[in-house]
Structure formats: structure tokens, C-alpha cells
Design an enzyme around this catalytic site. Structure first.
Site, PDB file in Angstrom:
ATOM      1  N   ASP A  19       0.846  -1.186   0.000  1.00 33.66           N
ATOM      2  CA  ASP A  19       0.000   0.000   0.000  1.00 33.66           C
ATOM      3  C   ASP A  19       0.887   1.242   0.000  1.00 33.66           C
ATOM      4  OD1 ASP A  19      -2.147   1.762   0.330  1.00 33.66           O
ATOM      5  OD2 ASP A  19      -3.202   0.371   1.641  1.00 33.66           O
ATOM      6  N   SER A  70      -6.482   3.625  -1.949  1.00 34.39           N
ATOM      7  CA  SER A  70      -6.630   2.218  -1.591  1.00 34.39           C
ATOM      8  C   SER A  70      -7.966   1.649  -2.046  1.00 34.39           C
ATOM      9  CB  SER A  70      -6.491   2.051  -0.067  1.00 34.39           C
ATOM     10  OG  SER A  70      -5.214   2.460   0.356  1.00 34.39           O
ATOM     11  N   ARG A  74      -3.979  16.464   4.266  1.00 31.37           N
ATOM     12  CA  ARG A  74      -3.444  15.110   4.122  1.00 31.37           C
ATOM     13  C   ARG A  74      -3.391  14.715   2.645  1.00 31.37           C
ATOM     14  NH1 ARG A  74      -2.856  10.489   7.331  1.00 31.37           N
ATOM     15  NH2 ARG A  74      -3.307   8.502   6.310  1.00 31.37           N
ATOM     16  N   HIS A 111      -1.413   1.912  -5.029  1.00 33.54           N
ATOM     17  CA  HIS A 111      -1.249   3.315  -5.410  1.00 33.54           C
ATOM     18  C   HIS A 111       0.097   3.782  -4.902  1.00 33.54           C
ATOM     19  CE1 HIS A 111      -1.882   4.837  -1.305  1.00 33.54           C
ATOM     20  NE2 HIS A 111      -2.865   3.974  -1.218  1.00 33.54           N
TER      21      HIS A 111
END
Length: 540
Positions: free
Chosen positions: A29, A82, A171, A439
Site C-alpha cells: 500500500d 486504496s 493530508r 497506489h
């Protein structure tokens, strides 16, 4: 597979590849590919196992697309994440994902004809429409332009009193951009007020401190949001949201993700928009994971996670349905993608027994190694038990050491160690490995300008800092407006048949092509409507 118009789960045998090999699939991930520099934490970290795939067997290593249209998102500028990545990996086909579905519904106006909107519309005559979600253009959980269209459309379809409860990002976008987003929203609301609507921001707070928890990690996060949004209570009270965000960011340690909750009050100090009986509520995030907990609090009459004080009788709808199994929320504005006939379903119907494990992802920078080794140990034991035909592991650490380059470097090393443990087990059982990612993130931990240079900001009178990104980043090609996000995929192991290599005629292959590839390695042909396999078998 479909034959003569009749559906069957039975997959045809692959003409050249045998069955019966144990396959270990590892999904990293946040592990993408980018140019090597000091911000590429994968390059900086000691990752001999991942490096070896490309160096020792380049014909069994390649890059695949993990963003934009390759994973069902609207444009090539849309970052992968994700949720869409794993959907593509498992579905084997490219489905329109959350953001794209919402775009279509808003552009066509169909969103206002659906049962979900009609349900909240029942409250417009006498109640307030509340919109709760992430105020950002990051495109991972929400998008500002979708909120703007929803505001305009709701006003045109009967909403007279509107309150927005904003969650600042920092973020999926650069920290500090919250002020600009709030200013933009305030202008839109001011335009509505000029047209006679009662439209204001009612409350706010940082996404990681207010509302957007997931996996029931910390219900206090949701409670802080509930207190502000429903009860009108928060540690800070301001007359307007721009003032609120600017003031809260004056703290040297302030970060958009963790801004303390606040409420907006009128001249008498009274909150301008608590949620009460008869109101309508929409959570406008299209991504599910960080809305499920709030949805439970808004919808479940029997609820014991925290004291809600009061449970208003409202008409609540999500932008989409966030949990299909729980049917949560029961009303939603846009129907989710109907993903059917997944690769996992096909494989289980063809006798493939699967073991899967993943970290839940809750320790972030405090423990950058996450539980990578523990996950790898579980995978290793499952492989060596020989009870399973397929062992799937998801390693989160390269994604979740967010915004911290040093922690991300540690995380990448831990992920590489975990991959080695799994590969060693594959070697012992004569199996096959497939290593890929969902990703990017760790490969480029800095914001870049259009020329590709790191962006530098002034953070103090004589001190400058580079803007570090937090997750789901895209590499901006120098001199171009376009973005790209590619991730590696590697295959190998003693069980891999001679002559298997990656094809050269699928240059734009993406995550959705992985499902057919894995089916082939299990000795099956993929269904005809799956994205084409990435591999071929060349006769010696």
C-alpha cells in the site's frame, strides 16, 4: 466465463500453464515508482528484495497504472487510493468509482431525481439541510467542486436553509490550504445569501481530530464531530469560519488535519447550525471508509459508542452507500458501483482456497513499521502449511507513515523485509509470487511545481521548509499539467512455468489487468470481459 449466452463460474483451463501452484500475492500500500532523489523514500531506504525483482529478472517486472481512468476515476489528474485500487485489483474490470459516479449524477441532474435526494427533500420546507464532509480538492475522499454543485442544486430544488460542517484536509492536499478552501466556500454561500437563501458554515475541525476516524479505532474523533455538528458544542467559538481556521492555525504546531473543533455562533453567542429534529443531513464524501462511523451515529437508534446526549429525528443520506453489507446508510444520493463476478468469486468456485491478511493501519508515524513483519509471518505460515492455494498479504506501512520522510524510509525497509520473508516461503513450497501495489505515496514525498522542482515555503522569518505530501500522491511531469501514478508488479518463484514473461502489447496496463494475470498463474483462462492478462508464455 460466458458461453452461448449462459453464465457459468467454471473457468477454462489455461492451454499452457499448470494448476496446483501455491501463489503468494503481496500488495504494498503506497509503493509507487518515481525518479530517485532525496524525497523518494523507496530509493533512499534499503530495499534489496524489491530492488532485485527489476535487476535480476526485468522481463518479469513492469509498471502498471494506478490512477485516473485506469481505476475508474474521472480524469488522468485524479489520484489513486486504496479503495479504488483494491476494487480494480479484485474486479478485473474498470468500474466507474465513487468520484466518477458522483460527477455523472451531478452533471446529468439525475442525483435530484433519485430516491435519496427525494428523501432529504422532504425536510426542506421546514428544516435545515446540513452538509458534512471533507473540504478539499484532493479527490481522495471528496471534491470541492462537487460540494459547490450540490449546494447550487439543493438550493434550486427547494433547500431554503443550508448549513455546512467543514472538515479541513492537509493530508490529501498541502497543509495550510484549508484557509483558501474555506474562503472559496464562504464566497459561494455569500452568493446564495444574496439570492435569499440562509446559507452558512456552522462548524468545523481537522479531519483526523474531528469525525473522520475509521475501523472504529477512536470513537472520540466522531464524538468531537457530533458535539460540534449536532449539539453545537466545541472548545472554540467564532463568528465566521475563515477567522476560525486562521486563528487555530496560529499555533506553531497547528496542522489542517488536526485542527480543534469549532462552532460558528451569532451575535448572541448562539450556535448558528446545530442539527435538530426535522432537519436533513448529507455526508458528501464519496469515499466510504471514513464516513461509516459517523453514519452509524446518525442512523442507528441503538448506539452505545458514546453518549450522543440527544438523537435528532432527521432525514439522513450519504453521497453514496458506505457499507453494502450493513446497508449503511439506508438512503444515499448516488448508487454505488455494482461490482459483480470478482476474481475472488471465480477462483473460489474453481477450487482455489485463499488466505488473506492485512494490517488495519492505525499506528501511523508512531510505529512506522506497522505490523509488516507480523503480517509476513502469518502469510509465511499459511504458505508453509500448504493448506491454501493462494495467500494474499496487504502491507500498509509505506502508505501510513504520512508526511514524515524519516518514518517513511523506516516503513519502506520494513515492507521490504516482509516481502523477503514471504518470498522465502514461496521458494520452499515451489510456488509463485506476485508483488504489486495499489497506489503511490512513498516514492515522492514532496509537493512539486510545474517544472518538477520541490516547492519551498517560508515557515518562519529566516527558516524555509519544503512541502511534504501525506498520501496518495501523484508525480507531476516537469513542464506538464498532467499527472501519472505507476506502481510496480513483479512475478517469479520456482513454480513459475518456463517462458512466462510480461507482454509488450499492453503498454497502458493497470491494476485491473492483475486479476486475469493471477487467474492465468493459477492455470485458468480469465473471463472474456476481464481486462487482458499482463503475461504471455513464450515457447523455448
Amino acid at each position: 466465463m460466458r458461453s452461448s449466452g449462459e453464465f457459468t463460474w467454471k473457468l477454462a483451463d489455461h492451454p499452457k500453464l499448470p494448476k496446483g501452484k501455491i501463489i503468494a500475492m503481496v500488495v504494498l500500500d503506497g509503493w509507487g515508482e518515481a525518479k530517485p532523489d532525496q524525497y523518494n523514500c523507496i530509493h533512499v531506504a534499503d530495499t534489496p528484495t524489491m530492488d532485485s525483482f527489476k535487476k535480476t529478472a526485468p522481463e518479469k517486472w513492469r509498471l502498471i497504472r494506478a490512477h485516473g481512468t485506469a481505476v475508474g476515476l474521472p480524469t488522468e489528474d485524479d489520484m489513486g487510493n486504496s479503495e479504488v485500487g483494491h476494487n480494480a485489483l479484485g474486479a478485473g474490470r474498470i468500474y466507474a468509482q465513487g468520484a466518477k459516479l458522483v460527477d455523472h449524477a451531478l452533471a446529468s441532474g439525475k442525483i435530484y431525481d433519485g430516491e435519496g435526494f427525494k428523501y432529504i427533500q422532504e425536510s426542506f420546507a421546514t428544516g435545515t439541510l446540513h452538509l458534512i464532509g471533507l473540504l478539499s480538492d484532493g479527490g481522495v475522499h471528496s471534491r470541492l467542486d462537487q460540494l459547490q454543485l450540490l449546494l447550487k442544486g439543493a438550493a434550486e430544488h427547494g433547500a431554503k436553509r443550508i448549513r455546512v460542517h467543514v472538515l479541513t484536509d492537509g493530508r490529501d492536499v498541502i497543509d495550510g490550504t484549508s484557509v483558501g478552501f474555506v474562503e472559496t466556500l464562504e464566497k459561494d454561500l455569500a452568493n446564495l445569501r444574496e439570492k435569499g437563501f440562509d446559507a452558512q458554515i456552522a462548524s468545523g475541525g481537522g479531519r483526523m481530530y474531528v469525525t473522520m476516524d475509521r475501523y472504529e479505532n477512536d470513537w472520540n474523533v466522531v464524538k468531537r464531530g457530533w458535539d460540534a455538528q449536532v449539539l453545537g458544542e466545541a472548545p472554540h467559538k467564532f463568528r465566521n469560519a475563515v477567522e476560525a481556521v486562521k486563528k487555530l492555525r496560529e499555533d506553531p504546531k497547528a496542522n489542517d488535519q488536526y485542527l480543534t473543533s469549532f462552532v460558528i455562533v451569532d451575535e448572541n453567542g448562539k450556535p448558528v447550525g446545530p442539527i435538530v429534529d426535522g432537519d436533513a443531513v448529507v455526508t458528501f464524501n464519496f469515499r466510504a471508509d471514513r464516513m461509516v462511523m459517523l453514519a452509524k451515529a446518525l442512523e442507528y437508534e441503538n448506539f452505545d459508542k458514546f453518549d450522543r446526549v440527544r438523537f435528532p429525528k432527521i432525514h439522513y443520506a450519504g453521497m453514496l452507500q458506505y457499507d453494502g453489507e450493513l446497508k449503511l446508510p439506508s438512503h444515499y444520493l448516488v448508487s454505488p458501483p455494482e461490482i459483480e463476478r470478482t476474481s475472488g468469486e471465480y477462483l473460489v468456485h474453481n477450487g482455489v482456497r485463499t488466505f488473506a491478511c492485512s494490517d488495519v493501519g492505525i499506528t501511523f508515524n508512531i510505529q512506522p513499521k506497522m505490523k509488516a513483519i507480523e503480517i509476513a509471518e502469518k502469510a509465511r505460515d499459511a504458505i508453509l502449511s500448504r493448506k491454501f492455494n493462494q495467500v494474499i498479504s496487504v502491507l500498509l506501512c509505506a502508505k501510513l507513515a504520512v508526511g514524515d520522510i524519516d518514518a517513511t524510509i523506516v516503513a519502506c525497509k520494513a515492507a521490504d523485509d516482509a516481502v523477503k520473508m514471504i518470498i522465502d516461503a514461496v521458494e520452499q513450497v515451489g510456488g509463485i509470487y506476485v508483488v504489486t501495489a495499489d497506489h503511490g505515496n512513498a516514492e515522492d514525498m514532496v509537493k512539486r511545481d510545474k517544472s518538477g522542482k520541490p516547492v519551498v515555503i517560508r515557515v518562519a522569518k529566516f527558516r524555509y521548509s519544503r512541502l511534504t505530501l501525506f498520501s496518495h500522491i501523484l508525480e507531476h511531469s516537469p513542464g506538464k499539467e498532467t499527472c501519472r501514478e505507476t506502481v510496480p508488479i513483479a512475478i517469479g518463484g520456482p513454480g513459475l512455468a518456463p517462458g512466462v514473461r510480461f507482454r509488450n502489447d499492453v503498454p497502458s496496463g493497470g491494476l485491473a489487468n492483475v486479476a486475469a494475470t493471477v487467474m492465468n498463474l493459477h492455470g485458468f483462462e480469465a473471463p472474456n470481459d476481464y481486462e487482458p492478462t499482463l503475461i504471455e508464455v513464450v515457447d523455448n
